[in-house]
Design a protein around this motif. Structure first.
Motif, PDB file in Angstrom:
ATOM      1  N   LEU A  55       2.282   4.735 -10.734  1.00 23.38           N
ATOM      2  CA  LEU A  55       2.569   4.692  -9.297  1.00 23.38           C
ATOM      3  C   LEU A  55       4.066   4.868  -9.095  1.00 23.38           C
ATOM      4  CD1 LEU A  55       0.296   1.675  -8.358  1.00 23.38           C
ATOM      5  CD2 LEU A  55      -0.146   4.086  -7.867  1.00 23.38           C
ATOM      6  N   GLU A  96      -3.997  -0.864  -5.039  1.00 22.43           N
ATOM      7  CA  GLU A  96      -3.340   0.338  -5.547  1.00 22.43           C
ATOM      8  C   GLU A  96      -3.394   0.459  -7.068  1.00 22.43           C
ATOM      9  OE1 GLU A  96      -2.371   2.699  -3.714  1.00 22.43           O
ATOM     10  OE2 GLU A  96      -2.443   1.737  -1.746  1.00 22.43           O
ATOM     11  N   ARG A 145       0.829  -1.198   0.000  1.00 29.76           N
ATOM     12  CA  ARG A 145       0.000   0.000   0.000  1.00 29.76           C
ATOM     13  C   ARG A 145       0.868   1.256   0.000  1.00 29.76           C
ATOM     14  NH1 ARG A 145      -1.894  -1.862   5.936  1.00 29.76           N
ATOM     15  NH2 ARG A 145      -0.265  -0.856   7.193  1.00 29.76           N
ATOM     16  N   ARG A 146       0.278   2.321  -0.548  1.00 27.71           N
ATOM     17  CA  ARG A 146       0.943   3.624  -0.546  1.00 27.71           C
ATOM     18  C   ARG A 146       0.734   4.285   0.803  1.00 27.71           C
ATOM     19  NH1 ARG A 146       4.574   5.562  -3.887  1.00 27.71           N
ATOM     20  NH2 ARG A 146       3.554   7.497  -4.526  1.00 27.71           N
TER      21      ARG A 146
END
Length: 467
Positions: A431, A290, A252-253
């Protein structure tokens, strides 16, 4: 520059990515879910003789694998096959592999006719290739359908299928020409005769050679499976941390535009960048939150399963084994095994390890033809021995046997695969600090995987901020 990068996956792709990252100053952590590093590269032993239980050779005419082996201290262990003379077990007996072919597509008609691989009808069909109008291949086309349209199905079924199957464990009538045999795809786009296209490719390759022809393949004494372990040692020497038996559960970010890698036990690793060097299924799971677009594309990738049956015999019991490095088996012949490698003859280091023992192996299973893999290990050995008796008259019992199963081991490259890869990379590219690499993307061979790893390392490093 020194930034934290987590590499998920400890096969040759992940370890190579870690190596390229560490040598350029990144702080690297490699997380491998299984207890063993190396993935499909797996060196072990049978009856006290060192062998590969996974991939056994690497393409030497590409520089990536040989170059990495030299960089991590294996230069003196590189070795070309002692013999590369292979056969086809088809139409009732072993027949010599025709010369002048490219992934089974013939260019030398004299050698093809002498081999006896094709029937008279199959040979008579070939001249049509010279007079047929150019076949439109568009953005992509299946290898089998394209070659069959120009040369007849017998060429595909008896030549192309076993050779392509040896690389992809796939079905030639579904595999992408553009992805699997790009040279042939370009020839198909620009020329009319496929036979002449193969000849032109081989003439150009010969003209580029300086001196004697270089070996096509290379192995490593002690097994190609030594390569990932040597790369891992080099990574550790450069300060990388490598953890096996560590499953990544979530990616996850973070609010700070970094990455959080969640592993079993809810431990969280913070990173500036992440490289995913895992098969399509695990990659899709980790990207589902994501990058749902990339996850959807990855979820559509199919895999083939196979098994390798490695057997050790007393050498005196195999005195009548025919010459050569082994043979391939066209699926159309309906046998259980798809190939057999006479390992002690193909690789000098195996023969030297124990002159009284002879190691050979068979492969079972391919995409869409995996029913035999439901047999237990004892039966796979029995079925392999049955086919070997029919093919080469081998009746001796092995002194040891090992079955190595590679479930969902080889990604398939159907028509349109390169477009899917481009879409995956487009999604991933949105991303920052994320890259993917491995056999799914740029080819299933060891050099292709290493090239994919370097591409991933370059991608994440180019976006990292100096520290």
């Amino acid at each position: 520059m020194s930034s934290d990068v987590v590499v998920v996956g400890g096969g040759i792709s992940g370890l190579a990515a870690a190596y390229f990252l560490a040598e350029r100053g990144a702080r690297v952590t490699v997380l491998e879910s299984t207890p063993r590093l190396g993935g499909k590269l797996y060196a072990d032993e049978i009856a006290g003789v060192p062998v590969d239980l996974g991939a056994e050779s690497m393409l030497a005419r590409r520089p990536e694998a040989v170059g990495l082996a030299k960089a991590v201290g294996l230069a003196d262990a590189l070795e070309e096959p002692a013999t590369a003379k292979a056969s086809l077990w088809t139409r009732g007996r072993l027949r010599p592999m025709p010369k002048g072919q490219l992934m089974g597509v013939p260019g030398d008609m004299t050698s093809l006719a002498a081999s006896g691989v094709l029937s008279g009808t199959g040979l008579a069909r070939l001249p049509l290739d010279h007079v047929l109008p150019r076949t439109k291949v568009g953005e992509d086309v299946a290898v089998g359908g394209f070659v069959a349209a120009r040369m007849g199905r017998e060429v595909v079924d008896r030549l192309v299928e076993p050779l392509l199957g040896g690389v992809y464990a796939g079905n030639a009538y579904e595999i992408s020409l553009r992805a699997a045999v790009p040279q042939l795809y370009e020839a198909a786009r620009t020329g009319r005769s496929l036979i002449e296209g193969v000849r032109d490719i081989q003439r150009r390759a010969a003209a580029q050679q300086d001196g004697p022809a270089a070996p096509v393949f290379a192995g490593i004494r002690g097994g190609v499976g030594r390569l990932p372990l040597a790369v891992a040692d080099a990574c550790r020497a450069a300060g990388a941390v490598i953890e096996s038996g560590t499953l990544v559960r979530e990616l996850r970010r973070s609010a700070a535009h970094r990455w959080q890698v969640v592993v079993d036990g809810d431990r969280v690793l913070d990173a500036d960048a992440v490289v995913l060097a895992v098969p399509a299924g695990p990659a899709a799971r980790l990207l589902s939150a994501e990058s749902p677009g990339a996850a959807a594309e990855l979820s559509a990738v199919e895999y083939a399963s196979m098994a390798l049956v490695t057997m050790a015999f007393r050498r005196r019991d195999l005195a009548l084994l025919p010459p050569g490095s082994g043979f391939l088996v066209p699926p159309v012949d309906g046998k259980t095994i798809k190939a057999s490698t006479f390992s002690s003859r193909k690789w000098g280091w195996i023969g030297e390890a124990d002159p009284e023992t002879f190691v050979l192996r068979t492969s079972v299973g391919r995409y869409g033809d995996e029913a035999d893999l439901a047999w237990d290990d004892t039966d796979l050995v029995r079925l392999s021995r049955r086919d070997l008796e029919e093919a080469v008259g081998l009746t001796a019992a092995p002194v040891a046997a090992r079955v190595t199963r590679w479930d969902s081991g080889l990604p398939q490259y159907p028509v349109g695969h390169l477009g899917r890869v481009a879409r995956i990379r487009e999604h991933v590219g949105k991303l920052p600090g994320l890259a993917v690499c491995g056999a799914v993307y740029d080819g299933v061979g060891i050099p292709a995987c290493i090239a994919s790893s370097r591409k991933a390392a370059d991608a994440v490093l180019s976006g990292l901020r100096p520290v």
